[in-house]
Design a protein around this motif. Structure first.
Motif, short mmCIF file in Angstrom:
data_model
loop_
_atom_site.label_atom_id
_atom_site.label_comp_id
_atom_site.label_asym_id
_atom_site.label_seq_id
_atom_site.Cartn_x
_atom_site.Cartn_y
_atom_site.Cartn_z
N TYR A 71 -3.29 2.70 -18.22
CA TYR A 71 -4.31 3.59 -17.71
C TYR A 71 -4.22 3.85 -16.14
CZ TYR A 71 -6.96 2.25 -21.91
OH TYR A 71 -7.21 2.04 -23.21
N PHE A 72 -3.41 3.05 -15.49
CA PHE A 72 -3.27 2.94 -14.11
C PHE A 72 -1.72 3.26 -13.62
CE2 PHE A 72 -6.87 0.14 -15.03
CZ PHE A 72 -7.90 1.16 -14.64
N ALA A 73 -1.59 4.34 -12.47
CA ALA A 73 -0.29 4.41 -11.95
C ALA A 73 -0.53 3.95 -10.67
CB ALA A 73 0.18 5.64 -12.28
N HIS A 74 0.46 3.32 -10.19
CA HIS A 74 0.52 3.17 -8.68
C HIS A 74 1.86 3.21 -8.04
CE1 HIS A 74 -3.05 0.19 -8.95
NE2 HIS A 74 -2.49 -0.21 -10.07
N HIS A 75 1.74 3.91 -6.76
CA HIS A 75 2.71 4.40 -6.03
C HIS A 75 2.86 3.82 -4.74
CE1 HIS A 75 2.78 8.07 -8.76
NE2 HIS A 75 1.52 7.97 -8.54
N LYS A 76 4.07 3.54 -4.44
CA LYS A 76 4.27 2.90 -3.06
C LYS A 76 3.78 4.10 -2.14
CE LYS A 76 7.62 0.95 0.28
NZ LYS A 76 9.31 0.58 0.41
N HIS A 77 3.29 3.48 -0.62
CA HIS A 77 2.79 4.50 0.30
C HIS A 77 3.82 5.19 0.93
CE1 HIS A 77 4.09 0.74 2.34
NE2 HIS A 77 4.44 1.62 3.54
N LEU A 78 3.46 6.77 1.30
CA LEU A 78 4.32 7.36 1.90
C LEU A 78 5.14 6.77 3.09
CD1 LEU A 78 2.36 10.68 2.09
CD2 LEU A 78 3.76 10.02 0.19
N GLY A 116 -2.18 11.53 -17.48
CA GLY A 116 -3.51 11.22 -18.08
C GLY A 116 -3.80 9.62 -17.67
N ARG A 117 -3.28 9.51 -16.39
CA ARG A 117 -3.58 7.92 -16.12
C ARG A 117 -4.18 8.18 -14.32
NH1 ARG A 117 1.45 4.28 -15.65
NH2 ARG A 117 2.58 6.00 -14.91
N VAL A 118 -4.76 7.06 -14.41
CA VAL A 118 -5.58 7.13 -12.79
C VAL A 118 -4.40 6.78 -11.69
CG1 VAL A 118 -7.42 6.16 -11.26
CG2 VAL A 118 -7.92 6.57 -13.73
N HIS A 119 -4.28 7.64 -10.77
CA HIS A 119 -3.08 7.29 -9.68
C HIS A 119 -3.76 6.90 -8.74
CE1 HIS A 119 0.53 9.15 -11.87
NE2 HIS A 119 -0.59 9.50 -12.58
N PHE A 120 -3.26 5.88 -7.88
CA PHE A 120 -3.38 5.25 -6.60
C PHE A 120 -2.12 5.60 -5.73
CE2 PHE A 120 -5.69 3.37 -9.85
CZ PHE A 120 -7.16 3.12 -9.23
N THR A 121 -2.31 5.93 -4.43
CA THR A 121 -1.39 5.81 -3.58
C THR A 121 -1.78 5.22 -2.27
OG1 THR A 121 -0.05 7.63 -4.28
CG2 THR A 121 0.30 7.12 -1.92
N ALA A 169 1.19 -2.42 2.38
CA ALA A 169 1.79 -3.24 1.48
C ALA A 169 0.78 -4.31 0.71
CB ALA A 169 2.81 -4.12 2.03
N VAL A 170 -0.08 -5.10 1.55
CA VAL A 170 -1.11 -5.75 0.90
C VAL A 170 -2.04 -5.02 0.17
CG1 VAL A 170 -2.85 -7.77 1.36
CG2 VAL A 170 -0.68 -7.61 2.66
N THR A 171 -2.53 -3.91 0.64
CA THR A 171 -3.61 -2.95 -0.09
C THR A 171 -3.03 -2.71 -1.43
OG1 THR A 171 -4.25 -1.95 2.05
CG2 THR A 171 -4.39 -0.86 0.08
N GLY A 172 -1.55 -2.09 -1.32
CA GLY A 172 -1.02 -1.97 -2.67
C GLY A 172 -1.11 -3.19 -3.77
#
Length: 446
Positions: free
Chosen positions: A158-165, A123-128, A143-146
């Motif tokens: 509210y927000f979940a941040h993942h490392k890039h693939l 139930g959170r907004v996810h960003f990769t 890296a800087v985008t993250g």
């Protein structure tokens, strides 16, 4: 509870230039070495943001990357002062130097893949962030985008941040440029479409022959897993290899979706009928509009030249949809004729608005390239860094910031000027204060 789709557009950076770095992107290659106008480019993008805000849309802004990327040049063996590094790189490795000066982060459709809270398991907004491994100049960004995304969406509730693939071509990920979402409205669970160009681990499958397929199926599957998406919420679609070889380097050059509308060229996908049937089945009994543009109406060549599908389809506060198109669409007879007739076809799209984003178009990105779409609830929107949202006051601040910090023209020779490093860092340091981002850039953190 109100639901919003917020467009976060990328600010064009101070080193905006035409280096023709993107093999497979016809516009980028055809304008290589032309004189650019960083100030005009930044103002064109900012004017589009303000116009959408004035239409009643929620509009945000994402900061550009630090360029020239001197840290990467030093990592590659160039030493000495900033000026010495740039001079040596320009003489010994021109293409590397140009890549390290690219302002390509302006195209934030490639910044990340975003899944709204209505779709995700927690139930959170996810960003990769996208790893962008296919192009060296873009692979410098994740890296800087993250860090910029975390500073913009800084609330773990509210927000979940993942490392890039992983930084490997097997998991080549181009972000939202190969991803779209269909839904009844932004707050209800939707259907996420992941469009890929090739299978990374099965060379027997169809793939383009002339230009690279930048997105892999395996990368798309990994994003869906990271974001906690169920099988019923996802459709994987292969892009037609033949259109990639015609210059359609991302899916958003040949197809775009919004709510219950999928607008696409008849040559966009492989196995089109089977995939449309899967979309219909998973979307359920809700109204769904497939708008297919025939080759006889608009050729792939004209679609690529004008970026007909790299337009934004947005839902206005009235409930009607409108297309945000570049003026190149208006200037092309076949495309303008098609768009003129579109409002009478009985679809939710009722109008077209044209914008001048020529500085971006000449480098290979249209209106849709310039924005990252983020669907948010009212509570989630309240949790966004408010300084990154466009208001009249923030628009004025950013316009003045551009006037004070950007050059009117930039040539390749200017990129080796050490004064440009100082100008760019001064500008970005000021910008992080305007947007309240903290220390997101290497020069600030070092």
């Amino acid at each position: 509870m109100k639901q919003y789709e917020v467009n976060f557009d990328g600010l064009v950076g101070p080193t905006h230039n035409y280096a023709g770095l993107s093999f497979g992107n016809v516009a980028s290659l055809s304008n290589a070495n032309a004189v650019s106008s960083p100030k005009q480019a930044a103002k064109q993008g900012l004017a589009k943001m303000k116009a959408l805000s004035d239409m009643g849309m929620q509009q945000g802004v994402l900061a550009p990357q630090e360029r020239p990327d001197l840290a990467t040049l030093r990592r590659l063996g160039f030493t000495g002062s900033d000026g010495a590094v740039l001079e040596a790189a320009a003489k010994q490795a021109r293409q590397v130097m140009l890549a390290c000066c690219s302002a390509s982060s302006m195209w934030t459709a490639n910044a990340a893949t975003v899944s709204p809270s209505a779709d995700t398991a927690d139930g959170r907004v996810h960003f990769t962030p996208a790893n962008l491994t296919n192009k060296f100049h873009r692979s410098l960004e994740p890296a800087v985008t993250g860090r910029i995304l975390k500073a913009t969406f800084d609330n773990d509730k509210y927000f979940a941040h993942h490392k890039h693939l992983p930084d490997n071509e097997h998991f080549g990920d181009e972000g939202a440029a190969n991803h779209t979402r269909l839904c009844t409205d932004y707050g209800h669970a939707g259907l996420e479409l992941f469009v890929y160009g090739r299978h990374a681990f099965d060379s027997s499958k169809p793939a383009p022959r002339k230009y690279p397929a930048r997105q892999t199926l395996e990368a798309s599957q990994a994003i869906a897993r990271l974001h906690g998406l169920s099988d019923e919420q996802v459709v994987y679609i292969q892009q037609n290899p033949d259109v990639i070889d015609q210059g359609v380097f991302h899916n958003d050059v040949i197809a775009v979706g919004n709510q219950n509308v999928l607008f696409y060229h008849e040559q966009a996908f492989a196995e089109t009928e089977a995939k449309l049937a899967e979309i219909r089945n998973k979307f359920g009994d809700h109204p769904l509009h497939f708008i297919e543009v025939k080759t006889s109406e608009v050729s792939v060549l004209d679609a690529v030249k004008t970026y007909l599908f790299n337009t934004q389809i947005i839902t206005l506060p009235s409930g009607d949809m409108t297309i945000i198109a570049p003026t190149e669409c208006q200037e092309n007879k076949a495309v303008s004729s098609y768009l003129d007739a579109l409002a009478d076809k009985g679809t939710p799209i009722k109008s077209v608005n044209y914008f001048d984003v020529k500085q971006s178009m000449r480098n290979g990105g249209g209106p849709a390239c310039l924005r990252l779409r983020v669907a948010l609830t009212e509570q989630e929107l309240d949790a966004v860094n408010p300084n990154t949202l466009i208001s009249d006051a923030q628009f004025d601040r950013l316009n003045k910031w551009i006037d004070n910090n950007y050059r009117d023209e930039l040539t390749e020779n200017d990129l080796r000027d050490p004064l440009l490093v100082t100008e760019s860092r001064t500008a970005l340091d000021e910008l992080t204060q305007i947007l309240k981002l903290g220390s997101v850039y290497p020069f600030q953190r070092d």
